[in-house]
Design a protein around this motif. Structure first.
Motif, short mmCIF file in Angstrom:
data_model
loop_
_atom_site.label_atom_id
_atom_site.label_comp_id
_atom_site.label_asym_id
_atom_site.label_seq_id
_atom_site.Cartn_x
_atom_site.Cartn_y
_atom_site.Cartn_z
N LEU A 30 3.98 -7.89 -9.64
CA LEU A 30 5.43 -8.40 -9.73
C LEU A 30 6.05 -7.55 -10.84
CD1 LEU A 30 4.67 -11.94 -8.94
CD2 LEU A 30 5.27 -10.30 -7.32
N LEU A 31 5.46 -7.16 -11.91
CA LEU A 31 5.99 -6.61 -12.95
C LEU A 31 5.22 -4.85 -13.20
CD1 LEU A 31 6.42 -9.24 -15.44
CD2 LEU A 31 8.33 -8.21 -14.33
N PRO A 32 5.36 -4.12 -13.96
CA PRO A 32 4.54 -3.23 -14.36
C PRO A 32 3.27 -3.82 -14.92
CG PRO A 32 6.80 -2.58 -14.81
CD PRO A 32 6.66 -3.93 -14.52
N SER A 33 1.99 -3.16 -14.20
CA SER A 33 0.73 -4.08 -14.74
C SER A 33 -0.24 -3.01 -14.74
CB SER A 33 0.63 -4.96 -13.54
OG SER A 33 1.44 -5.81 -13.42
N ARG A 34 -1.26 -3.58 -15.41
CA ARG A 34 -2.46 -2.76 -15.99
C ARG A 34 -3.77 -3.61 -15.58
NH1 ARG A 34 -5.29 -1.13 -20.91
NH2 ARG A 34 -4.08 -2.66 -22.02
N THR A 35 -4.72 -3.34 -14.89
CA THR A 35 -5.92 -3.85 -14.70
C THR A 35 -7.21 -3.06 -14.94
OG1 THR A 35 -6.33 -3.34 -12.38
CG2 THR A 35 -4.47 -4.86 -12.74
N LEU A 36 -8.16 -3.82 -15.04
CA LEU A 36 -9.55 -3.25 -15.12
C LEU A 36 -9.98 -3.63 -13.65
CD1 LEU A 36 -12.11 -1.80 -16.70
CD2 LEU A 36 -12.92 -4.25 -17.00
N ALA A 37 -10.03 -2.41 -12.98
CA ALA A 37 -10.72 -2.62 -11.51
C ALA A 37 -12.22 -2.45 -11.66
CB ALA A 37 -10.01 -1.41 -10.45
N VAL A 38 -12.96 -3.61 -11.29
CA VAL A 38 -14.56 -3.45 -11.47
C VAL A 38 -15.24 -3.17 -10.14
CG1 VAL A 38 -16.53 -4.65 -12.35
CG2 VAL A 38 -14.18 -5.20 -13.32
N ALA A 39 -15.96 -2.18 -9.78
CA ALA A 39 -16.44 -1.85 -8.70
C ALA A 39 -17.50 -3.00 -8.30
CB ALA A 39 -17.19 -0.46 -8.90
N ALA A 40 -17.50 -3.29 -6.99
CA ALA A 40 -18.27 -4.39 -6.53
C ALA A 40 -19.85 -4.43 -6.37
CB ALA A 40 -17.80 -4.83 -5.11
N GLY A 41 -20.09 -2.96 -6.21
CA GLY A 41 -21.49 -2.59 -5.84
C GLY A 41 -22.24 -2.96 -7.09
N PRO A 42 -22.03 -1.90 -8.30
CA PRO A 42 -22.92 -2.20 -9.45
C PRO A 42 -22.86 -3.71 -10.02
CG PRO A 42 -21.02 -0.79 -9.80
CD PRO A 42 -21.17 -1.00 -8.17
N PHE A 43 -21.54 -4.27 -9.94
CA PHE A 43 -21.36 -5.47 -10.57
C PHE A 43 -22.24 -6.55 -9.69
CE2 PHE A 43 -19.07 -9.70 -9.85
CZ PHE A 43 -19.16 -10.18 -11.18
N LEU A 44 -22.51 -6.46 -8.43
CA LEU A 44 -23.48 -7.54 -7.76
C LEU A 44 -24.81 -7.12 -7.96
CD1 LEU A 44 -21.37 -7.40 -4.33
CD2 LEU A 44 -21.59 -9.29 -5.80
N GLU A 45 -25.20 -5.98 -8.24
CA GLU A 45 -26.66 -5.58 -8.71
C GLU A 45 -26.79 -6.06 -10.03
OE1 GLU A 45 -26.72 -1.39 -8.43
OE2 GLU A 45 -26.59 -1.19 -6.32
#
Length: 232
Positions: free
Chosen positions: A103-118
């Motif tokens: 909704l505004l200019p934003s910044r995220t940490l996009a965490v990959a599902a595969g290694p996270f679930l492992e």
């Protein structure tokens, strides 16, 4: 690894119970992504290959039937820095049930599902810590539903503004709005004209709405106004 990024992620209520080592590993599974206002982080029906930790900006979770209407999406929830988007779909290895839109200019940490679930498979205590964070978020959602059901529009808005104020308790503050007025009205379960009337009713209590922010003369007075509703 960016130590400042690890410290920022550690402030997320959802992730705050993780150990420093687990936080560093989680950050290592991700990448920082920037979004312009209106950009889609993920759409309803997309496979959940990552989740997002919001670092700055504002993200709306929008109803699936409105996912193609960039300016008219029905906002079900507003996410602020520290909130997490898309994690529930990652956990059940399914598809996203809502559309997440900046909704505004934003910044995220996009965490990959595969290694996270492992990682979760290796460290059960991490899953327990995340479950505790999810439980806290559920309690917050129950509180918000109670607000929508039981509070009048004016006090609903007042409590939302207090939420924007965070830990600040008293004094004069400027509160940047995380979205446009129409989207805010949707989030609070009211029509735009009802939101305008609610702002007008808060004006005698030192609240002044402007285009992109709200000025509150005295947070303490606004808190007393909300407490009076509970005591009545």
């Amino acid at each position: 690894m960016d130590a400042d990024l690890v410290r920022t992620v550690a402030k997320s209520p959802f992730l705050s119970l993780l150990s420093p080592a687990d936080l560093r590993r989680l950050v290592g599974y991700g990448a920082v992504v920037r979004f312009n206002a209106g950009d889609v982080l993920f759409a309803a029906g997309d496979g959940a290959d990552r989740f997002h930790v919001l670092l700055e900006g504002s993200v709306g979770l929008c109803a699936p039937e409105a996912s193609d209407a960039a300016n008219d999406s029905v906002v079900l929830d507003l996410l602020s820095p520290g909130d997490v988007a898309g994690d529930e779909a990652v956990f059940d290895r399914g598809a996203h049930g809502v559309t997440a839109r900046a909704l505004l200019p934003s910044r995220t940490l996009a965490v990959a599902a595969g290694p996270f679930l492992e990682h979760l498979d290796e460290r059960f205590e991490v899953a327990l810590a995340l479950l505790a964070g999810a439980s806290a978020r559920l309690r917050g959602m129950i509180h918000e539903i109670t607000e929508l059901k039981l509070r009048c529009t004016t006090r609903r808005l007042a409590n939302f503004l207090l939420g924007l104020a965070g830990e600040r308790r008293d004094g004069r503050v400027r509160l940047p709005l995380p979205c446009g007025k129409n989207q805010l009205a949707e989030r609070l379960g009211m029509q735009p004209e009802s939101l305008s009337r609610a702002f007008a009713k808060l004006r005698p209590h030192g609240v002044m709405a402007r285009a992109d922010d709200v000025l509150v003369d005295d947070l303490g007075a606004l808190r007393r106004f909300c407490r009076a509703d509970l005591d009545s």
